[in-house]
Design a protein around this motif. Sequence first.
Motif, PDB file in Angstrom:
ATOM      1  N   UNK A  55       0.833  -1.200   0.000  1.00  7.23           N
ATOM      2  CA  UNK A  55       0.000   0.000   0.000  1.00  7.23           C
ATOM      3  C   UNK A  55       0.868   1.251   0.000  1.00  7.23           C
ATOM      4  N   UNK A  56       1.919   1.242   0.825  1.00  7.16           N
ATOM      5  CA  UNK A  56       2.710   2.457   0.979  1.00  7.16           C
ATOM      6  C   UNK A  56       4.161   2.125   1.285  1.00  7.16           C
ATOM      7  N   UNK A  57       5.069   2.811   0.602  1.00  3.49           N
ATOM      8  CA  UNK A  57       6.498   2.758   0.882  1.00  3.49           C
ATOM      9  C   UNK A  57       6.945   4.156   1.273  1.00  3.49           C
ATOM     10  N   UNK A  58       7.569   4.280   2.408  1.00  6.40           N
ATOM     11  CA  UNK A  58       8.079   5.568   2.865  1.00  6.40           C
ATOM     12  C   UNK A  58       9.550   5.406   3.234  1.00  6.40           C
ATOM     13  N   UNK A  59      10.424   5.983   2.412  1.00  4.08           N
ATOM     14  CA  UNK A  59      11.856   5.854   2.647  1.00  4.08           C
ATOM     15  C   UNK A  59      12.415   4.509   2.261  1.00  4.08           C
ATOM     16  N   UNK A  60      11.595   3.630   1.741  1.00  5.48           N
ATOM     17  CA  UNK A  60      12.015   2.313   1.265  1.00  5.48           C
ATOM     18  C   UNK A  60      11.734   2.209  -0.230  1.00  5.48           C
ATOM     19  N   UNK A  61      12.273   1.183  -0.849  1.00 11.07           N
ATOM     20  CA  UNK A  61      12.038   0.986  -2.279  1.00 11.07           C
ATOM     21  C   UNK A  61      12.145  -0.493  -2.604  1.00 11.07           C
ATOM     22  N   UNK A  62      11.559  -0.884  -3.720  1.00  5.36           N
ATOM     23  CA  UNK A  62      11.775  -2.230  -4.237  1.00  5.36           C
ATOM     24  C   UNK A  62      13.142  -2.274  -4.917  1.00  5.36           C
ATOM     25  N   UNK A  63      13.905  -3.302  -4.605  1.00  5.94           N
ATOM     26  CA  UNK A  63      15.256  -3.415  -5.152  1.00  5.94           C
ATOM     27  C   UNK A  63      15.430  -4.763  -5.841  1.00  5.94           C
ATOM     28  N   UNK A  64      15.917  -4.718  -7.081  1.00  6.73           N
ATOM     29  CA  UNK A  64      16.179  -5.918  -7.859  1.00  6.73           C
ATOM     30  C   UNK A  64      17.528  -6.504  -7.459  1.00  6.73           C
ATOM     31  N   UNK A  65      17.555  -7.817  -7.225  1.00  6.47           N
ATOM     32  CA  UNK A  65      18.804  -8.502  -6.896  1.00  6.47           C
ATOM     33  C   UNK A  65      19.256  -9.342  -8.088  1.00  6.47           C
ATOM     34  N   UNK A  66      20.495  -9.797  -8.052  1.00  8.29           N
ATOM     35  CA  UNK A  66      21.085 -10.439  -9.222  1.00  8.29           C
ATOM     36  C   UNK A  66      21.704 -11.780  -8.852  1.00  8.29           C
ATOM     37  N   UNK A  67      21.342 -12.843  -9.560  1.00  8.40           N
ATOM     38  CA  UNK A  67      21.959 -14.156  -9.310  1.00  8.40           C
ATOM     39  C   UNK A  67      23.464 -14.107  -9.541  1.00  8.40           C
ATOM     40  N   UNK A  68      24.165 -15.008  -8.866  1.00  8.28           N
ATOM     41  CA  UNK A  68      25.612 -15.078  -8.975  1.00  8.28           C
ATOM     42  C   UNK A  68      26.036 -16.325  -9.745  1.00  8.28           C
ATOM     43  N   UNK A  69      27.033 -16.153 -10.618  1.00  6.00           N
ATOM     44  CA  UNK A  69      27.577 -17.280 -11.363  1.00  6.00           C
ATOM     45  C   UNK A  69      28.174 -18.294 -10.389  1.00  6.00           C
ATOM     46  N   UNK A  70      27.857 -19.574 -10.583  1.00  3.35           N
ATOM     47  CA  UNK A  70      28.291 -20.622  -9.654  1.00  3.35           C
ATOM     48  C   UNK A  70      28.934 -21.772 -10.428  1.00  3.35           C
ATOM     49  N   UNK A  71      29.460 -22.741  -9.695  1.00  3.55           N
ATOM     50  CA  UNK A  71      30.069 -23.911 -10.326  1.00  3.55           C
ATOM     51  C   UNK A  71      29.002 -24.736 -11.038  1.00  3.55           C
ATOM     52  N   UNK A  72      29.438 -25.542 -11.984  1.00  2.00           N
ATOM     53  CA  UNK A  72      28.511 -26.460 -12.628  1.00  2.00           C
ATOM     54  C   UNK A  72      28.277 -26.188 -14.093  1.00  2.00           C
ATOM     55  N   UNK A  73      29.277 -25.682 -14.843  1.00  2.00           N
ATOM     56  CA  UNK A  73      29.101 -25.457 -16.275  1.00  2.00           C
ATOM     57  C   UNK A  73      28.983 -26.791 -17.018  1.00  2.00           C
ATOM     58  N   UNK A  74      28.035 -26.845 -17.954  1.00  2.00           N
ATOM     59  CA  UNK A  74      27.810 -28.046 -18.761  1.00  2.00           C
ATOM     60  C   UNK A  74      28.271 -27.733 -20.184  1.00  2.00           C
ATOM     61  N   UNK A  75      29.408 -28.305 -20.591  1.00  2.00           N
ATOM     62  CA  UNK A  75      29.981 -28.013 -21.893  1.00  2.00           C
ATOM     63  C   UNK A  75      29.217 -28.753 -22.989  1.00  2.00           C
ATOM     64  N   UNK A  76      28.866 -28.042 -24.028  1.00  2.00           N
ATOM     65  CA  UNK A  76      28.092 -28.608 -25.128  1.00  2.00           C
ATOM     66  C   UNK A  76      29.054 -28.955 -26.260  1.00  2.00           C
ATOM     67  N   UNK A 397      19.252   5.214   6.657  1.00  2.00           N
ATOM     68  CA  UNK A 397      18.379   6.244   7.244  1.00  2.00           C
ATOM     69  C   UNK A 397      17.036   5.685   7.689  1.00  2.00           C
ATOM     70  N   UNK A 398      16.665   4.503   7.199  1.00  2.00           N
ATOM     71  CA  UNK A 398      15.431   3.841   7.627  1.00  2.00           C
ATOM     72  C   UNK A 398      14.234   4.180   6.763  1.00  2.00           C
ATOM     73  N   UNK A 399      13.174   3.417   6.964  1.00  2.00           N
ATOM     74  CA  UNK A 399      11.941   3.638   6.220  1.00  2.00           C
ATOM     75  C   UNK A 399      10.881   2.647   6.641  1.00  2.00           C
ATOM     76  N   UNK A 400       9.738   2.680   5.922  1.00  2.00           N
ATOM     77  CA  UNK A 400       8.599   1.850   6.282  1.00  2.00           C
ATOM     78  C   UNK A 400       7.964   1.219   5.053  1.00  2.00           C
ATOM     79  N   UNK A 401       7.320   0.109   5.286  1.00  2.00           N
ATOM     80  CA  UNK A 401       6.418  -0.541   4.336  1.00  2.00           C
ATOM     81  C   UNK A 401       5.114  -0.804   5.070  1.00  2.00           C
ATOM     82  N   UNK A 402       3.990  -0.429   4.459  1.00  2.00           N
ATOM     83  CA  UNK A 402       2.669  -0.750   4.991  1.00  2.00           C
ATOM     84  C   UNK A 402       1.916  -1.520   3.916  1.00  2.00           C
TER      85      UNK A 402
END
Length: 492
Positions: A55-76, A397-402
């Motif tokens: 409903x309301x964001x005050x001093x907060x925001x939606x933030x996109x996160x990013x996956x990290x490259x990990x072990x396990x490459x499958x060679x074609x 600085x802080x913020x709220x989500x309602x």
Amino acid sequence: MSNSSRRDWLKSAGLYSLAATSAGRLPANDRSEEAKTVLDIGSRRELFVDHFLIDRLEGTRLELHHPQLAEGAFKLDRPWEGVYCGYTTVFQDEDRYRMYYLGYPVDPPGNYTCYAESTDGIEWTRPDLGLVEFQGSKSNNILLAGLPECHNFSPFLDAKPGVPEAERYKAVGGLPPKGLMAYSSPDGVHWKKMKEQGIITQGAFDSHNVAFYSESEGCYVCYFRTFRNGIRWIDRCTSDDFLNWTEPVAMDFGDAPPEHHYTNSTTPYFRAPHISIALPSRFMAGKDAVSQEMKHELGVEGGYLPPGSGFNDMPLMTSRGGNRYQRTFLETFIEPGIGYENWTSRSCYPAFGIVPTPDSDTQLSMYVNRHTGYPSAHLARYTLRYDGFVSVHAPFAGGELVTKPLTFEGDRLSINDKTSAPGAVRVEIQNAAGQPIPGFTLADSAEIIGDELDRTVSWANGSDVSRLAGQPVRLRFVMKAADLYALQFGNR
């Protein structure tokens, strides 16, 4: 629509009228639509990938996160695979992971559906299936060959209740003029057509078209390639039986600008299957990020070499059913990455499927085809914390989500959150009008510090919220240097 039908529809959509269920709870002068509509979230896990709960964001925001490259490459690197392998599908099936992908060699040319499996989603093996002959030998992992549907064969594990064992696995694949064909299998290896005619025929299909059973909608859904006004688009059909489908409906991207989406990889998120995560391959058609001289030097081949052959990255989209994608972020979710090989045509294709990482209670895995068109072509694995696609982020600085008014089931509230050392989260439960409920006020809230996927929220008198179950409430999160990824009500 009758009144009773409308009530049933609203309930199935997770919405109902506050006035009908909690008359007298709001001040007489409160007539806002937000105050009259209550979200029924039951005991579902809800992610903050969109504004559904907010409903309301005050001093907060939606933030996109990013996956990290990990072990396990499958060679074609097998001769029946080639540098153009792609359109990969990965899913967990009890104690194993299954992978299906396009083998696309140039000598001799052909389309092959290939299969690999893993016990951990990291190290993959090619079982010797003995099903299809390639260059005089059946010692390979090829499932199907010589069919148009081999180009984009896309299986899934059918989650529909009561599905026959012989049809436990299903798949779609195909190209014009027949369109998408339906396949089934009892074991994920031996496949047969369910129908000689195409099940969906109105579309371009020259991409990775995907289907699955939507538990929240109670039907099969299929997302597939079309063109709209010259733009590579995504359409959707639904079906009750997987053989008879509705007419295609174009997906709606809201206010987002039109973009070429080469693939869509729309999949129900395994921890919250009413939310689908889409990882499209966003294609920059007619453009180049690498010079022609560098392309020749790198050795990129064939149709990916001419000027203007494009390049791509991967944004994040979500859907809660129907023909609407939420484009909360237009930024890149998984970047092409360092290296010229990642910046030529079609070298950032996501696999269809997001899976839990075994031996980890915190991490999911997703897969991306890399270096397409090069001898170094491979499938890369990326990891992300559970529910970690997007968070409500509070700075130092802080913020709220309602939240909007909601009802729930259960006796506890848990959250997936992370704070810094000086950060913290406190939670207040309010009535639908926004007034703190005694015993659940901010002053009563225990301070939350740390990094947990399933943390029970508590107040001065404990964590039991059962007396509020079924009542319209709002949640107020007061946060500092913290991220909130998801919440869930439930029972201990």
